[in-house]
Design a protein around this motif. Structure first.
Motif, PDB file in Angstrom:
ATOM      1  N   ASP A 110       0.832  -1.202   0.000  1.00 52.48           N
ATOM      2  CA  ASP A 110       0.000   0.000   0.000  1.00 52.48           C
ATOM      3  C   ASP A 110       0.868   1.254   0.000  1.00 52.48           C
ATOM      4  O   ASP A 110       0.475   2.286  -0.556  1.00 52.48           O
ATOM      5  CB  ASP A 110      -0.905   0.013   1.238  1.00 52.48           C
ATOM      6  CG  ASP A 110      -1.847  -1.175   1.274  1.00 52.48           C
ATOM      7  OD1 ASP A 110      -2.359  -1.554   0.209  1.00 52.48           O
ATOM      8  OD2 ASP A 110      -2.053  -1.728   2.371  1.00 52.48           O
ATOM      9  N   GLU A 111       2.035   1.154   0.640  1.00 52.81           N
ATOM     10  CA  GLU A 111       2.904   2.318   0.781  1.00 52.81           C
ATOM     11  C   GLU A 111       4.299   1.839   1.181  1.00 52.81           C
ATOM     12  O   GLU A 111       4.451   0.830   1.857  1.00 52.81           O
ATOM     13  CB  GLU A 111       2.338   3.262   1.852  1.00 52.81           C
ATOM     14  CG  GLU A 111       3.100   4.549   2.061  1.00 52.81           C
ATOM     15  CD  GLU A 111       2.407   5.449   3.077  1.00 52.81           C
ATOM     16  OE1 GLU A 111       1.706   6.392   2.653  1.00 52.81           O
ATOM     17  OE2 GLU A 111       2.569   5.202   4.294  1.00 52.81           O
ATOM     18  N   ILE A 112       5.310   2.595   0.758  1.00 55.93           N
ATOM     19  CA  ILE A 112       6.689   2.350   1.181  1.00 55.93           C
ATOM     20  C   ILE A 112       7.117   3.541   2.026  1.00 55.93           C
ATOM     21  O   ILE A 112       7.071   4.683   1.565  1.00 55.93           O
ATOM     22  CB  ILE A 112       7.629   2.198  -0.028  1.00 55.93           C
ATOM     23  CG1 ILE A 112       7.199   1.019  -0.903  1.00 55.93           C
ATOM     24  CG2 ILE A 112       9.085   2.034   0.435  1.00 55.93           C
ATOM     25  CD1 ILE A 112       7.850   1.004  -2.270  1.00 55.93           C
ATOM     26  N   GLN A 113       7.514   3.276   3.251  1.00 59.39           N
ATOM     27  CA  GLN A 113       7.952   4.343   4.149  1.00 59.39           C
ATOM     28  C   GLN A 113       9.448   4.236   4.382  1.00 59.39           C
ATOM     29  O   GLN A 113       9.950   3.177   4.754  1.00 59.39           O
ATOM     30  CB  GLN A 113       7.210   4.261   5.483  1.00 59.39           C
ATOM     31  CG  GLN A 113       5.716   4.492   5.373  1.00 59.39           C
ATOM     32  CD  GLN A 113       5.010   4.457   6.719  1.00 59.39           C
ATOM     33  OE1 GLN A 113       5.620   4.135   7.742  1.00 59.39           O
ATOM     34  NE2 GLN A 113       3.735   4.799   6.734  1.00 59.39           N
ATOM     35  N   ILE A 114      10.152   5.339   4.185  1.00 62.01           N
ATOM     36  CA  ILE A 114      11.585   5.419   4.441  1.00 62.01           C
ATOM     37  C   ILE A 114      11.781   6.333   5.649  1.00 62.01           C
ATOM     38  O   ILE A 114      11.556   7.544   5.568  1.00 62.01           O
ATOM     39  CB  ILE A 114      12.353   5.973   3.224  1.00 62.01           C
ATOM     40  CG1 ILE A 114      12.011   5.188   1.946  1.00 62.01           C
ATOM     41  CG2 ILE A 114      13.861   5.974   3.497  1.00 62.01           C
ATOM     42  CD1 ILE A 114      12.464   3.758   1.949  1.00 62.01           C
ATOM     43  N   THR A 170      14.109   8.119   8.416  1.00 59.77           N
ATOM     44  CA  THR A 170      15.483   8.565   8.634  1.00 59.77           C
ATOM     45  C   THR A 170      15.499   9.499   9.845  1.00 59.77           C
ATOM     46  O   THR A 170      14.596   9.469  10.677  1.00 59.77           O
ATOM     47  CB  THR A 170      16.024   9.294   7.393  1.00 59.77           C
ATOM     48  OG1 THR A 170      15.265  10.488   7.180  1.00 59.77           O
ATOM     49  CG2 THR A 170      15.927   8.413   6.152  1.00 59.77           C
ATOM     50  N   ASP A 171      16.505  10.363   9.918  1.00 54.41           N
ATOM     51  CA  ASP A 171      16.610  11.298  11.043  1.00 54.41           C
ATOM     52  C   ASP A 171      16.345  12.735  10.621  1.00 54.41           C
ATOM     53  O   ASP A 171      16.796  13.678  11.253  1.00 54.41           O
ATOM     54  CB  ASP A 171      17.993  11.185  11.704  1.00 54.41           C
ATOM     55  CG  ASP A 171      19.126  11.428  10.712  1.00 54.41           C
ATOM     56  OD1 ASP A 171      18.846  11.605   9.511  1.00 54.41           O
ATOM     57  OD2 ASP A 171      20.296  11.422  11.148  1.00 54.41           O
ATOM     58  N   ILE A 172      15.613  12.916   9.513  1.00 52.53           N
ATOM     59  CA  ILE A 172      15.239  14.251   9.053  1.00 52.53           C
ATOM     60  C   ILE A 172      13.807  14.183   8.544  1.00 52.53           C
ATOM     61  O   ILE A 172      13.379  13.145   8.010  1.00 52.53           O
ATOM     62  CB  ILE A 172      16.212  14.765   7.965  1.00 52.53           C
ATOM     63  CG1 ILE A 172      15.927  16.224   7.608  1.00 52.53           C
ATOM     64  CG2 ILE A 172      16.159  13.878   6.731  1.00 52.53           C
ATOM     65  CD1 ILE A 172      16.968  16.852   6.696  1.00 52.53           C
ATOM     66  N   ASP A 173      13.050  15.255   8.730  1.00 53.64           N
ATOM     67  CA  ASP A 173      11.617  15.216   8.428  1.00 53.64           C
ATOM     68  C   ASP A 173      11.332  15.474   6.945  1.00 53.64           C
ATOM     69  O   ASP A 173      10.761  16.488   6.565  1.00 53.64           O
ATOM     70  CB  ASP A 173      10.840  16.196   9.307  1.00 53.64           C
ATOM     71  CG  ASP A 173      11.434  17.596   9.293  1.00 53.64           C
ATOM     72  OD1 ASP A 173      12.583  17.748   8.858  1.00 53.64           O
ATOM     73  OD2 ASP A 173      10.738  18.534   9.725  1.00 53.64           O
ATOM     74  N   GLY A 174      11.741  14.511   6.106  1.00 54.42           N
ATOM     75  CA  GLY A 174      11.449  14.593   4.685  1.00 54.42           C
ATOM     76  C   GLY A 174      12.573  15.234   3.893  1.00 54.42           C
ATOM     77  O   GLY A 174      13.618  15.603   4.414  1.00 54.42           O
ATOM     78  N   LEU A 209       8.748   9.780   3.035  1.00 47.42           N
ATOM     79  CA  LEU A 209       9.991   9.993   3.756  1.00 47.42           C
ATOM     80  C   LEU A 209       9.641  10.593   5.106  1.00 47.42           C
ATOM     81  O   LEU A 209       9.064  11.687   5.183  1.00 47.42           O
ATOM     82  CB  LEU A 209      10.906  10.943   2.971  1.00 47.42           C
ATOM     83  CG  LEU A 209      11.157  10.572   1.500  1.00 47.42           C
ATOM     84  CD1 LEU A 209      12.072  11.601   0.845  1.00 47.42           C
ATOM     85  CD2 LEU A 209      11.745   9.187   1.377  1.00 47.42           C
ATOM     86  N   LEU A 210       9.962   9.866   6.185  1.00 44.60           N
ATOM     87  CA  LEU A 210       9.514  10.243   7.519  1.00 44.60           C
ATOM     88  C   LEU A 210      10.684  10.310   8.493  1.00 44.60           C
ATOM     89  O   LEU A 210      11.762   9.760   8.236  1.00 44.60           O
ATOM     90  CB  LEU A 210       8.467   9.242   8.011  1.00 44.60           C
ATOM     91  CG  LEU A 210       7.176   9.189   7.172  1.00 44.60           C
ATOM     92  CD1 LEU A 210       6.397   7.922   7.461  1.00 44.60           C
ATOM     93  CD2 LEU A 210       6.327  10.418   7.432  1.00 44.60           C
ATOM     94  N   ASN A 211      10.457  10.982   9.630  1.00 40.89           N
ATOM     95  CA  ASN A 211      11.501  11.241  10.612  1.00 40.89           C
ATOM     96  C   ASN A 211      11.265  10.410  11.871  1.00 40.89           C
ATOM     97  O   ASN A 211      10.295  10.632  12.596  1.00 40.89           O
ATOM     98  CB  ASN A 211      11.525  12.737  10.957  1.00 40.89           C
ATOM     99  CG  ASN A 211      12.677  13.119  11.850  1.00 40.89           C
ATOM    100  OD1 ASN A 211      13.426  12.260  12.315  1.00 40.89           O
ATOM    101  ND2 ASN A 211      12.824  14.404  12.099  1.00 40.89           N
TER     102      ASN A 211
END
Length: 437
Positions: A212-216, A218-222, A273-275
């Motif tokens: 349904d979705e791919i979430q990456i 990391t340590d930064i908000d997008g 892209l998530l934090n």
């Protein structure tokens, strides 16, 4: 089902692993892809380097130091004696295996095995933590379904068939955990994906299972609209098209590798892209939606070499460009930017391993000049032919920045300029002021 990838920083400590566990247990079935804990891969590379130099004593010293670090992680991660014991058994088994490699002849085959241990350890630790918390979780070894072909490219059909059959054989779990980066090659040997690493794994698996979705995470908000390391007051871009994200990733945006966009784009699976450090932040959503009438972001790609070929024979001559490009092709050296005139052509490359040989071959067709330590700055957004005024805004912002080369028109989403390395930060700041403020 979602695919959720967490990088080394996101699982860089016991507490951060606990935070990731809260994120993945959201009431849905998720496939979780983990990198090695931050710093681990560097240590494994150091071990491999010592072994390649036949310095086993130094290799063992680094191994023992890394092992003691993991002992501390185990003590902090688990709360019960049972799972502390299981965690210790896990890392003892892995580090005993690494030590066993130091007693044999060391080749690139053994090096790949050592480099794979970071992801195997992090996923094993995380899986045990989920079980300790009473979560119905399964650990799926990536070496069972991640594979490259004879050309070193992901074998997407093999991946699709084997991950789906693995999921069918392991029904009913809330969370599935697997390793990023590592795989087997066409001969069945342990290898890795190289480009894109764990992000690439997540995208390939997302496409394979039609997630349904791919979430990456990391340590930064997008993805930001400029490089926050050099420019103040940058902002995350809330939405990007696949094409925009690919351009930004290729031309220097470190948060995502360009190869990671392609499998998702081919199957129209959105990427977020998530934090990990700020889970409430919206981050960046990447999809097939095209966004009109805007400049989205700026990225910079370092360590660029520019090559200019000047030849009077090029004037009105056909076949000249073909001969030039065949030289780069023969050395398997990709070209980033191209600019031509009646009597010359300029190109840029970032792989200089065959530079001297390329220059020698190019000299057969004209004078050759080489500029090293250059930077490509790319301005990405809606740059379709109907767009008005953006070129003027871009170049008027750069009035005080010397420009070596311009590429405009090759893409509907990108204008690229080439500057010297010392002009990179002034150019980024000037573009932010002119385009976003």
């Amino acid at each position: 089902m979602k695919v959720m990838k967490f990088g080394g920083t996101s699982v860089g400590s016991a507490q951060r692993m606990k935070n990731v566990a809260k994120l993945v247990c959201d009431g849905q079935t998720n496939l979780v892809v983990l990198s090695a804990m931050s710093g681990t891969t560097n240590s494994l590379v150091e071990i491999s380097n010592y072994l390649s130099l036949d310095n086993k004593d130094s290799a063992l010293e680094v191994i023992n130091k890394l092992y003691n670090k993991y002992v501390g992680h185990i003590e902090e991660l688990y709360s019960t004696p049972e799972y502390k014991e299981k965690g210790m058994a896990l890392i003892k088994e892995r580090f005993d295996y690494i030590r066993s490699i130091t007693r044999d002849v060391f080749t690139s085959f053994e090096e790949k095995i050592i480099l794979s241990q970071g992801e195997i350890i992090s996923t094993g630790m995380f899986h045990l933590y989920l079980l300790e918390q009473g979560i119905n979780a399964a650990l799926l070894p990536a070496l069972d379904f991640m594979r490259t072909d004879e050309n070193g490219e992901p074998d997407q059909q093999y991946i699709r068939e084997h991950i789906n059959s693995t999921l069918v054989q392991n029904p009913g779990y809330e969370i599935y955990v697997t390793q990023g980066f590592i795989c087997r090659n066409a001969f069945g040997d342990v290898d890795n994906l190289q480009r894109g690493g764990s992000d690439y794994t997540a995208s390939l698996l997302g496409a394979a299972i039609m997630a349904d979705e791919i979430q990456i995470w990391t340590d930064i908000d997008g993805m930001h609209n400029n490089d926050p390391r050099f420019v103040e007051n940058t902002k995350p871009v809330s939405d990007l098209s696949f094409d925009e994200a690919a351009e930004l990733a290729y031309f220097g945006a470190k948060i995502l590798h360009p190869t990671c966009v392609l499998p998702a784009k081919s199957n129209n699976i959105p990427v977020r892209l998530l934090n990990t450090m700020d889970p409430q932040a919206r981050g960046t959503n990447i999809s097939s939606v095209q966004y009109r009438d805007r400049i989205a972001a700026i990225a910079a790609k370092d360590n660029i070499t520019a090559i200019r070929i000047h030849s009077g024979r090029m004037l009105l001559a056909y076949g000249f460009l073909r001969k030039v490009f065949e030289i780069f092709e023969s050395y398997k050296t990709p070209i980033d930017m191209i600019s031509t005139s009646e009597v010359g052509v300029s190109v840029t490359i970032d792989n200089t391993s065959h530079l001297d040989a390329i220059v020698d071959d190019l000299k057969k067709y004209g004078m050759v000049e080489v500029d090293r330590n250059m930077v490509i700055i790319s301005i990405v957004g809606d740059l379709e032919p109907y767009s008005h005024g953006y070129a003027g805004k871009i170049f008027s912002s750069l009035t005080n920045v010397p420009i070596r080369m311009i590429s405009y028109g090759g893409s509907s989403h990108n204008v690229s300029i080439l500057v010297k390395a010392e002009d990179k930060v002034p150019a980024l700041k000037a573009l932010s002021a002119g385009l976003f403020e």
